[in-house]
Motif scaffolding. Sequence first.
Motif, PDB file in Angstrom:
ATOM      1  N   ILE A  85     -48.470  -5.191 -85.203  1.00  0.00           N
ATOM      2  CA  ILE A  85     -47.889  -4.014 -84.539  1.00  0.00           C
ATOM      3  C   ILE A  85     -47.976  -2.755 -85.401  1.00  0.00           C
ATOM      4  CG2 ILE A  85     -46.342  -5.388 -83.104  1.00  0.00           C
ATOM      5  CD1 ILE A  85     -44.058  -4.702 -84.949  1.00  0.00           C
ATOM      6  N   THR A  86     -48.087  -2.923 -86.729  1.00  0.00           N
ATOM      7  CA  THR A  86     -48.191  -1.752 -87.603  1.00  0.00           C
ATOM      8  C   THR A  86     -49.636  -1.431 -87.978  1.00  0.00           C
ATOM      9  OG1 THR A  86     -47.969  -3.074 -89.632  1.00  0.00           O
ATOM     10  CG2 THR A  86     -45.934  -2.234 -88.625  1.00  0.00           C
ATOM     11  N   TYR A 140     -38.190   1.935 -88.385  1.00  0.00           N
ATOM     12  CA  TYR A 140     -39.007   2.378 -87.238  1.00  0.00           C
ATOM     13  C   TYR A 140     -38.783   3.864 -86.961  1.00  0.00           C
ATOM     14  CZ  TYR A 140     -41.218   2.213 -82.630  1.00  0.00           C
ATOM     15  OH  TYR A 140     -42.042   2.438 -81.555  1.00  0.00           O
ATOM     16  N   LEU A 225     -52.979  -4.009 -79.486  1.00  0.00           N
ATOM     17  CA  LEU A 225     -52.213  -3.084 -80.323  1.00  0.00           C
ATOM     18  C   LEU A 225     -52.944  -2.751 -81.617  1.00  0.00           C
ATOM     19  CD1 LEU A 225     -48.573  -4.460 -79.899  1.00  0.00           C
ATOM     20  CD2 LEU A 225     -49.472  -2.298 -79.031  1.00  0.00           C
ATOM     21  N   ASP A 229     -54.676   3.719 -80.420  1.00  0.00           N
ATOM     22  CA  ASP A 229     -53.592   3.842 -79.437  1.00  0.00           C
ATOM     23  C   ASP A 229     -54.093   4.333 -78.086  1.00  0.00           C
ATOM     24  OD1 ASP A 229     -51.890   2.939 -81.342  1.00  0.00           O
ATOM     25  OD2 ASP A 229     -50.728   4.803 -81.537  1.00  0.00           O
ATOM     26  N   GLU A 240     -45.287   1.428 -76.920  1.00  0.00           N
ATOM     27  CA  GLU A 240     -43.967   1.443 -77.534  1.00  0.00           C
ATOM     28  C   GLU A 240     -43.123   0.252 -77.069  1.00  0.00           C
ATOM     29  OE1 GLU A 240     -43.278   3.312 -80.025  1.00  0.00           O
ATOM     30  OE2 GLU A 240     -45.269   4.175 -79.794  1.00  0.00           O
ATOM     31  N   GLU A 242     -44.183  -2.719 -76.043  1.00  0.00           N
ATOM     32  CA  GLU A 242     -44.697  -3.952 -76.656  1.00  0.00           C
ATOM     33  C   GLU A 242     -44.332  -4.007 -78.130  1.00  0.00           C
ATOM     34  OE1 GLU A 242     -45.951  -6.470 -75.226  1.00  0.00           O
ATOM     35  OE2 GLU A 242     -46.334  -5.689 -73.229  1.00  0.00           O
ATOM     36  N   ARG A 243     -44.423  -2.886 -78.819  1.00  0.00           N
ATOM     37  CA  ARG A 243     -44.080  -2.870 -80.243  1.00  0.00           C
ATOM     38  C   ARG A 243     -42.614  -3.202 -80.466  1.00  0.00           C
ATOM     39  NH1 ARG A 243     -47.570   2.467 -81.974  1.00  0.00           N
ATOM     40  NH2 ARG A 243     -49.466   1.367 -82.627  1.00  0.00           N
ATOM     41  N   LEU A 247     -41.473  -6.386 -82.409  1.00  0.00           N
ATOM     42  CA  LEU A 247     -40.702  -6.124 -83.626  1.00  0.00           C
ATOM     43  C   LEU A 247     -39.408  -6.925 -83.598  1.00  0.00           C
ATOM     44  CD1 LEU A 247     -40.293  -4.522 -86.249  1.00  0.00           C
ATOM     45  CD2 LEU A 247     -39.231  -2.716 -84.895  1.00  0.00           C
TER      46      LEU A 247
END
Length: 334
Positions: A85-86, A140, A225, A229, A240, A242-243, A247
């Motif tokens: 995710i990052t 975040y 992801l 983007d 956002e 999904e993240r 997370l």
Amino acid sequence: MIHPAAIKKQRIILTVSLLVTVITVIVSMGTGHASLSFDRLIQTIIGQGTVKEELILFSIRLPRILITLLAGMALALSGSILQGITKNDLADPGIIGINSGAGVAIAVFFLFFPVEVGLFAYFVPLAGFIGAIITSIFIYLFAYSKHNGLQPINVVLIGIGFSMALSGAMIVIISAAERTKVDFIVKWLSGNIWGADWPFIWALLPWLVLFIPFTLYKANRLNLLGLNDSLAIGVGVSIEKERIILLFSAVALAAAAVSVTGGISFIGLMAPHIAKTLVGPRHQLFLPVAILIGGWLLLFADTIGRNLLESPIPAGIMVSIIGAPYFIYLLLKK
């Protein structure tokens, strides 16, 4: 579509990983300061061992083995999600402060909110999760930019800053605590597998039963992801949303794991990288491999730490001895 050759390779690696894990489990069951020879393992497992042998195996070693396996799996899966995710290969729940947030919450809970002994195993993961989720929310928010979205390098740098700040807060908290309670927290910080009992297994297992299938289901979302983007949005991914969901999953897994094993880092960093090297970067392929490798890594580190010297070395220290050079290597490479 995944090429059949890649699937075949993954299955071979999964089989080998499972075999190595089983061998390590057998070695771990038969080694230690208390005597339990390998030729007595089978008899003890089927209920024909002495009272002492059954006590050593079923009350001491087997719970510890299962805890290290489950916690290693949870940390590896958490690290895999965070890296996805990052879009940062250096992301790890221990490095970016999630473990520290869980640790501070567990210390506060342990010192100021006493509960019955029978309920302690179930409330500790909850306390760790609350601390970890609060920490991750702040990370975040600080790493997020309104114009550029979530910046991967910011996540790591801000997470390290939070980790240092929370370590300082932990020192302040324990400086005013009773000596007996401080001993427990110090063991937690060093990554000592303190929750080596059956209730802690039942407290940790549901998190894995829930989030392993969920993450495998979301594997393709993690692949998307990892793209630009704009491209991910173009194929219909709500980035956002999904993240945040993923997370939450990563934080829950890391908090549940460290609540019973203590402050262990680098498993979530190393296991995904090793798995990607073996089977490639697609999440459908490397996630199951990373989960198995993570469980084996922590079990291996704990087994070596228990038997290397006369005085046991905490698993967290053994993992750090291996993981710190690996982190520096990745830092220089990336």
